[in-house]
Design a protein around this motif. Structure first.
Motif, PDB file in Angstrom:
ATOM      1  N   LEU A   1       0.850  -0.835  -0.203  1.00 52.64           N
ATOM      2  CA  LEU A   1       0.283  -0.320   0.478  1.00 52.64           C
ATOM      3  C   LEU A   1       1.205   1.520  -0.201  1.00 52.64           C
ATOM      4  O   LEU A   1       0.530   1.859  -0.939  1.00 52.64           O
ATOM      5  N   LEU A   2       2.579   0.920   0.744  1.00 49.88           N
ATOM      6  CA  LEU A   2       2.614   2.306   0.632  1.00 49.88           C
ATOM      7  C   LEU A   2       3.058   2.600  -0.318  1.00 49.88           C
ATOM      8  O   LEU A   2       3.954   3.601  -0.870  1.00 49.88           O
ATOM      9  N   LYS A   3       3.450   1.508  -1.182  1.00 47.87           N
ATOM     10  CA  LYS A   3       4.017   1.671  -2.881  1.00 47.87           C
ATOM     11  C   LYS A   3       3.307   2.366  -3.881  1.00 47.87           C
ATOM     12  O   LYS A   3       4.027   2.208  -4.900  1.00 47.87           O
ATOM     13  N   ASN A   4       1.966   1.972  -3.614  1.00 50.64           N
ATOM     14  CA  ASN A   4       0.819   3.043  -4.226  1.00 50.64           C
ATOM     15  C   ASN A   4       0.430   4.444  -3.709  1.00 50.64           C
ATOM     16  O   ASN A   4       0.149   5.119  -3.121  1.00 50.64           O
ATOM     17  N   LYS A   5       1.179   4.706  -5.151  1.00 47.49           N
ATOM     18  CA  LYS A   5       1.009   6.153  -5.164  1.00 47.49           C
ATOM     19  C   LYS A   5      -0.533   6.369  -4.410  1.00 47.49           C
ATOM     20  O   LYS A   5      -1.042   7.723  -4.372  1.00 47.49           O
ATOM     21  N   ASP A   6      -1.500   5.593  -6.009  1.00 45.04           N
ATOM     22  CA  ASP A   6      -2.383   6.080  -5.822  1.00 45.04           C
ATOM     23  C   ASP A   6      -3.489   5.939  -3.594  1.00 45.04           C
ATOM     24  O   ASP A   6      -5.020   6.474  -3.838  1.00 45.04           O
ATOM     25  N   LEU A   7      -2.921   5.119  -3.226  1.00 45.21           N
ATOM     26  CA  LEU A   7      -3.392   4.427  -2.332  1.00 45.21           C
ATOM     27  C   LEU A   7      -3.029   4.781  -1.014  1.00 45.21           C
ATOM     28  O   LEU A   7      -3.801   5.087   0.335  1.00 45.21           O
TER      29      LEU A   7
ATOM     30  N   VAL B   1      11.178  15.338   2.441  1.00 43.67           N
ATOM     31  CA  VAL B   1      11.587  16.265   3.024  1.00 43.67           C
ATOM     32  C   VAL B   1      12.990  16.484   2.685  1.00 43.67           C
ATOM     33  O   VAL B   1      13.704  15.224   3.074  1.00 43.67           O
ATOM     34  N   THR B   2      13.471  18.626   2.811  1.00 42.92           N
ATOM     35  CA  THR B   2      14.613  18.801   2.872  1.00 42.92           C
ATOM     36  C   THR B   2      15.848  18.592   3.830  1.00 42.92           C
ATOM     37  O   THR B   2      14.779  19.616   5.339  1.00 42.92           O
ATOM     38  N   MET B   3      16.488  18.554   4.668  1.00 44.11           N
ATOM     39  CA  MET B   3      17.160  18.868   6.221  1.00 44.11           C
ATOM     40  C   MET B   3      18.452  19.799   5.880  1.00 44.11           C
ATOM     41  O   MET B   3      19.205  19.248   5.208  1.00 44.11           O
ATOM     42  N   GLY B   4      18.578  20.311   6.561  1.00 42.58           N
ATOM     43  CA  GLY B   4      20.084  21.206   7.266  1.00 42.58           C
ATOM     44  C   GLY B   4      20.635  19.973   7.680  1.00 42.58           C
ATOM     45  O   GLY B   4      20.926  18.681   8.103  1.00 42.58           O
ATOM     46  N   ASP B   5      21.958  20.315   7.570  1.00 38.21           N
ATOM     47  CA  ASP B   5      22.714  19.304   8.669  1.00 38.21           C
ATOM     48  C   ASP B   5      22.878  18.704  10.022  1.00 38.21           C
ATOM     49  O   ASP B   5      23.110  18.149   9.795  1.00 38.21           O
ATOM     50  N   VAL B   6      22.866  19.814  10.974  1.00 38.90           N
ATOM     51  CA  VAL B   6      22.300  19.229  12.243  1.00 38.90           C
ATOM     52  C   VAL B   6      21.357  18.178  12.377  1.00 38.90           C
ATOM     53  O   VAL B   6      21.905  16.751  12.845  1.00 38.90           O
ATOM     54  N   MET B   7      20.479  18.663  11.713  1.00 40.58           N
ATOM     55  CA  MET B   7      19.360  17.745  11.637  1.00 40.58           C
ATOM     56  C   MET B   7      19.479  16.254  10.999  1.00 40.58           C
ATOM     57  O   MET B   7      18.916  15.322  11.139  1.00 40.58           O
ATOM     58  N   ALA B   8      20.430  16.410   9.774  1.00 38.78           N
ATOM     59  CA  ALA B   8      20.546  14.827   8.896  1.00 38.78           C
ATOM     60  C   ALA B   8      21.247  14.849   9.884  1.00 38.78           C
ATOM     61  O   ALA B   8      21.545  13.245   9.629  1.00 38.78           O
ATOM     62  N   LYS B   9      22.506  15.458  10.769  1.00 38.94           N
ATOM     63  CA  LYS B   9      22.922  13.585  11.416  1.00 38.94           C
ATOM     64  C   LYS B   9      22.560  13.389  12.732  1.00 38.94           C
ATOM     65  O   LYS B   9      22.777  11.986  12.582  1.00 38.94           O
ATOM     66  N   GLU B  10      21.495  14.653  12.948  1.00 40.20           N
ATOM     67  CA  GLU B  10      20.972  13.416  14.709  1.00 40.20           C
ATOM     68  C   GLU B  10      19.736  12.337  13.748  1.00 40.20           C
ATOM     69  O   GLU B  10      19.068  12.200  14.441  1.00 40.20           O
TER      70      GLU B  10
ATOM     71  N   THR C   1      17.599  14.569   2.426  1.00 40.43           N
ATOM     72  CA  THR C   1      16.548  13.887   2.428  1.00 40.43           C
ATOM     73  C   THR C   1      16.425  12.711   3.112  1.00 40.43           C
ATOM     74  O   THR C   1      16.383  11.909   3.351  1.00 40.43           O
ATOM     75  N   LYS C   2      14.706  12.969   3.799  1.00 43.39           N
ATOM     76  CA  LYS C   2      14.347  12.276   4.345  1.00 43.39           C
ATOM     77  C   LYS C   2      13.163  11.722   4.117  1.00 43.39           C
ATOM     78  O   LYS C   2      12.675  12.491   3.883  1.00 43.39           O
ATOM     79  N   ILE C   3      12.360  10.477   3.608  1.00 43.06           N
ATOM     80  CA  ILE C   3      11.153   9.943   3.460  1.00 43.06           C
ATOM     81  C   ILE C   3      10.288   9.885   4.666  1.00 43.06           C
ATOM     82  O   ILE C   3      10.975   9.639   5.395  1.00 43.06           O
ATOM     83  N   GLN C   4       9.469  10.354   5.295  1.00 44.28           N
ATOM     84  CA  GLN C   4       8.590  10.341   5.874  1.00 44.28           C
ATOM     85  C   GLN C   4       6.747   9.942   5.819  1.00 44.28           C
ATOM     86  O   GLN C   4       6.592  10.691   4.267  1.00 44.28           O
TER      87      GLN C   4
ATOM     88  N   ARG D   1       8.411   2.928  11.107  1.00 48.05           N
ATOM     89  CA  ARG D   1       8.732   1.893  10.997  1.00 48.05           C
ATOM     90  C   ARG D   1       9.444   1.418   9.598  1.00 48.05           C
ATOM     91  O   ARG D   1      10.284   1.098   9.742  1.00 48.05           O
ATOM     92  N   ILE D   2       8.367   0.802   9.059  1.00 45.45           N
ATOM     93  CA  ILE D   2       8.186   0.464   6.958  1.00 45.45           C
ATOM     94  C   ILE D   2       9.347   2.065   6.572  1.00 45.45           C
ATOM     95  O   ILE D   2      10.668   1.373   5.391  1.00 45.45           O
ATOM     96  N   LEU D   3       8.924   3.181   7.021  1.00 44.62           N
ATOM     97  CA  LEU D   3       9.898   4.483   6.066  1.00 44.62           C
ATOM     98  C   LEU D   3      11.360   3.812   6.174  1.00 44.62           C
ATOM     99  O   LEU D   3      11.806   4.782   6.172  1.00 44.62           O
ATOM    100  N   ASP D   4      11.339   3.281   7.887  1.00 47.73           N
ATOM    101  CA  ASP D   4      12.582   3.587   8.687  1.00 47.73           C
ATOM    102  C   ASP D   4      13.559   2.404   8.466  1.00 47.73           C
ATOM    103  O   ASP D   4      14.792   2.289   8.582  1.00 47.73           O
TER     104      ASP D   4
END
Length: 868
Positions: free
Chosen positions: A754-760, A770-779, A804-807, A840-843
């Motif tokens: 379902l997470l791979k289905n863009k429509d659903l 989302v795009t993060m700064g250096d500090v947030m990316a390290k955290e 870049t983070k997928i959330q 957790r799946i995205l992580d």
């Protein structure tokens, strides 16, 4: 004339461990005696050439016939030379003959004399019947057949096993008959004359039948104790002793002799005494294996190495303790331990107190963990519990290799040492009948766990809003407050479907009536020699689909297997057959679907380029009462929306129908029924949805607008949607959710798909980058390292820093996910927190889920917590 006698110093050799029986000078033996001795020697020599030094009695004397002058009967010859031969009667009545080697037996060991005396009686009893192959039969014969004390049966068997007179192979007892016969031949008369009134006649046998004794000359245990349990030294008796930081003495046992020595030195391990006593027990490697059993008594902690000593040997040695009702055995979540003990020894635990059931009874926490229990009792926590638990969940078998690292042994010791510390506060907390009821519930849990392969028997507490509860606990404490599932009642309405088919396609779908069979006897034979009578019929209760295609053989599907409706391969579906069915159905809708008035079946058309119908698929619809019982806590006990996921034909719609009926008993439920698949075709909805109302959808592209219209015009508490499959329906579901209406819906796939289905994927919150700064990316990289470390049991993986983070994009529309599979309709995977699961799946790690299973005959439900 007889052959010449041997020289005066001659002897004959029985090849029995080098022992050469001496017959004396030939002048003292008659020729007949000399011939007999030589013949006996030939019999022994022949047996020694056979596998296992044995063969059937008939075969022995056929291969080694008696010489002239020997008239003694074959069996009498063997009995006369009982020091050289052993007879064993088989179950089929034939006798096996064994050649006996002279062996050593510990007759001088005072602690074994009772065993030898019992062995003498056992040998006499089985002289004319076959030896038992099952332990239960041994116990019955020992008590009823021989009249011996039943309390000593297990103990005598234990010592016979240790001394090499019996072993267990593949679950069956294998008796060393030659060794037993040799022991009887050498046994002193003083032992044979001993009385056998029971265990009280022998001080070496425990009063409760433990029978665990050791030689008086057993070497003393050596100990080299240092603070923190770091020091460990092995003694001659193969026991290792060390001390935990709190001063508890721990003993690691990995030999049979040291096992017997420990049990003989600690009366509690023998289950002696009638006063209520508390011990703590835990196992490692369960349920697939049984590698360690840990027992904590007031004297200290014992860790028994079942892999080295033998699982059955350890369990049988501890059997008096494991089944003693007065020795309360503290165990935490005993499910897998009970399975392993039953699997390897057929011992059913009794007198247990599962501290997880205590947590449920006192604090209402069904899945209370070990450290959680210690925290509530204000006791020290197990320092390495979470680390080792994560290791084992990652697939690492910590206790399989030998030698076991000291840190793992200390972990195992702390499991029971800390649990035993819970005994005093539990005794104070559980006074009177409460403790008795909890022990009864724990014993019931042990039995059901063994029967359900370690799965947890659950029910739903009606008095507590159908909250999930342990079935064993509620049946004991408040049996009338439990909802334990329902027996499934399948309502088939297949007659109408069969009536639509042409006559020659119905034969396998309609059983031949008895009266037709009767009249068929008197009927004239048919002149049509080409007409073939179908001999078999299709089980209509398992029929799922019928498929008809022009020019192809008609077929149906039974349990995902194809069955042709005509055995004659030349009989194909014609254009007239398709037109006949279509004509009876009437018009097909824009979605190429049609139905029968008031029925749940679905008819779908396949068309050619000209729009003509070339094939028809019939999906058999059923109403299954009780089918949603596994979801009662989620349907009645919460207000969360539920999404049922599964492949086509997995039973999603059947679950939705029964869920609708259950919710409509107390809620205003409206079904948005696309293609009329939930409530059937026709103006009046099918009775399967109970008191729910139904809104029809004129076409698929109108489903989303009808969903919004339902909220605006009819004020439902719950909306039912059979299938969500398009982006506009996902958006409509989000709108319905935002307006405070609960939904029960279905869709294709599973959570990861379902997470791979863009429509659903918007149904579970969607996915965004989302795009993060250096500090947030390290955290973020450090956070993922910690998650991966927890998943792998401390093995921290390296994560590269990415900006870049997928959330998850937002809150899920459906908080609860139910996954069903084709072919496993009584096994559902439940995700009670879809937001956490998506995160957790995205992580890139596993998520928590429940695996619920139903017994289709009784409706009883079991549950396992899994990582998916």
């Amino acid at each position: 004339p007889p052959p010449p006698p041997p020289p005066p110093s001659a002897t004959y050799s029985s090849r029995a461990n080098g022992v050469v029986p001496f017959h004396g000078p030939s002048s003292h033996r008659t020729p007949a005696e000399w011939i007999m001795d030589e013949y006996v020697d030939s019999l022994v020599a022949f047996l020694k050439e056979q596998e296992g030094d044995q063969c059937l009695l008939a075969n022995l004397f056929a291969e080694v016939p008696r010489p002239p002058g020997v008239t003694t009967k074959a069996k009498k010859i063997l009995l006369k030379h009982s020091d050289m031969f052993a007879l064993e009667k088989q179950a089929d009545g034939h006798y096996n003959v064994h050649a006996i080697d002279r062996q050593a037996h510990h007759f001088d060991n005072a602690s074994l004399r009772y065993m030898f005396r019992a062995l003498f009686s056992v040998h006499s009893y089985y002289a004319t019947i076959s030896w038992p192959r099952k332990f239960s039969q041994w116990k019955t014969d020992y008590t009823n057949g021989m009249g011996l004390d039943p309390d000593t049966a297990s103990g005598v068997y234990n010592m016979l096993h240790v001394e090499g007179y019996v072993k267990k192979d593949g679950g069956k007892l294998v008796w060393n008959v030659p060794r037993i016969h040799d022991a009887i031949n050498q046994m002193p008369d003083a032992i044979k004359a001993m009385p056998l009134e029971g265990s009280s006649s022998s001080p070496t046998l425990a009063a409760r039948g433990a029978s665990i004794v050791v030689e008086e000359s057993a070497p003393a245990i050596q100990s080299n104790t240092r603070s923190g349990g770091a020091g460990r030294s092995s003694s001659r008796s193969r026991m290792e002793v060390w001390t935990l930081k709190d001063g508890t003495q721990c003993t690691f046992v990995n030999s049979e002799s040291s096992l017997l020595q420990c049990i003989s030195n600690d009366p509690i391990l023998q289950a002696s005494g009638d006063d209520q006593t508390f011990v703590a027990i835990d196992c490692e490697g369960v349920p697939e294996a049984l590698e360690l059993i840990q027992v904590a008594t007031p004297r200290g902690v014992y860790i028994f190495d079942c892999k080295v000593i033998g699982e059955e040997t350890v369990c049988l040695a501890l059997e008096p303790l494991l089944i003693s009702p007065t020795h309360v055995k503290l165990m935490h979540d005993l499910h897998k331990d009970a399975v392993a003990i039953d699997k390897f020894s057929q011992i059913a635990l009794k007198g247990t107190l599962d501290t997880q059931l205590v947590g449920e009874s006192v604090w209402g926490e069904v899945f209370l963990g070990f450290n959680g229990l210690l925290t509530k009792l204000e006791l020290p926590q197990h320092p390495s519990k979470d680390f080792v638990h994560a290791k084992m969940k990652s697939g690492v078998d910590l206790f399989a290799e030998r030698p076991i690292p000291p840190s793992y042994l200390e972990y195992a010791a702390l499991d029971v040492s800390l649990l035993l510390q819970a005994a005093p506060p539990l005794q104070e907390m559980l006074a009177g009948p409460t403790l008795t009821n909890l022990i009864q519930a724990s014993d019931s849990r042990a039995v059901s766990a063994a029967a359900n392969d370690g799965a947890r028997a659950i029910c739903f507490d009606i008095a507590d809003d159908y909250k999930i509860a342990s079935a064993d606990l509620l049946r004991t404490m408040r049996p009338n407050d439990g909802f334990y599932g329902e027996e499934l009642v399948i309502q088939n309405e297949t007659d109408e479907v069969v009536s639509l088919l042409p006559n020659h396609l119905r034969k396998k779908l309609v059983p031949k009536p008895e009266q037709d069979m009767l009249f068929g006897i008197l009927a004239l034979p048919s002149n049509d020699s080409n007409e073939e009578e179908e001999k078999t019929t299709v089980p209509l209760d398992r029929l799922s689909d019928i498929t008809l295609d022009i020019g192809r053989r008609p077929q149906c599907w039974i349990n995902d297997e194809r069955v042709f409706l005509c055995d004659d391969e030349s009989k194909l579906v014609s254009s007239d057959d398709i037109k006949s069915v279509a004509r009876k159905l009437g018009e097909f809708g824009s979605d190429n679907r049609a139905g029968l008035d008031g029925k749940l079946h679905r008819f779908s058309a396949m068309r050619n380029r000209n729009g003509d119908i070339s094939g028809i698929t019939v999906r058999i619809g059923r109403n299954v009462l009780g089918n949603a019982a596994m979801l009662m806590d989620l349907l009645v006990g919460t207000e969360k929306s539920i999404l049922i996921l599964g492949e086509p034909g997995s039973g999603k719609t059947t679950i939705v129908r029964e869920a609708t009926r259950q919710l409509a008993k107390s809620k205003n439920v409206i079904v948005v029924d696309t293609s009329n698949e939930i409530a059937g075709d026709g103006m009046i909805p099918h009775k399967c949805i109970g008191l729910a109302r139904r809104m029809m959808v004129p076409s698929l592209d109108k489903q989303s607008s009808v969903m919004v219209e339902c909220v605006q015009n009819h004020t439902p508490h719950v909306m039912i949607i059979d299938e969500i499959g398009r982006p506009q329906e996902v958006q409509a579901a989000r709108t319905v959710k935002q307006r405070g209406v609960r939904m029960i819906a279905s869709a294709h796939g599973d959570l990861r798909k379902l997470l791979k289905n863009k429509d659903l994927r918007g149904l579970v919150g969607g996915v965004e980058s989302v795009t993060m700064g250096d500090v947030m990316a390290k955290e973020e990289a450090k956070r993922k390292q910690r998650l991966a470390g927890d998943e792998a049991g401390g093995e921290i993986k390296s994560f590269s820093v990415s900006k870049t983070k997928i959330q998850r994009g937002g809150e899920p529309t459906f908080e609860i996910i139910v996954e069903v599979r084709r072919g496993a309709r009584h096994e559902w995977k439940i995700v009670t927190d879809s937001a956490n699961a998506v995160d957790r799946i995205l992580d890139g790690v596993n998520y928590k889920a429940q695996l619920r299973t139903r017994d289709p005959d009784t409706g009883n439900i079991t549950l396992e917590l899994i990582d998916s």
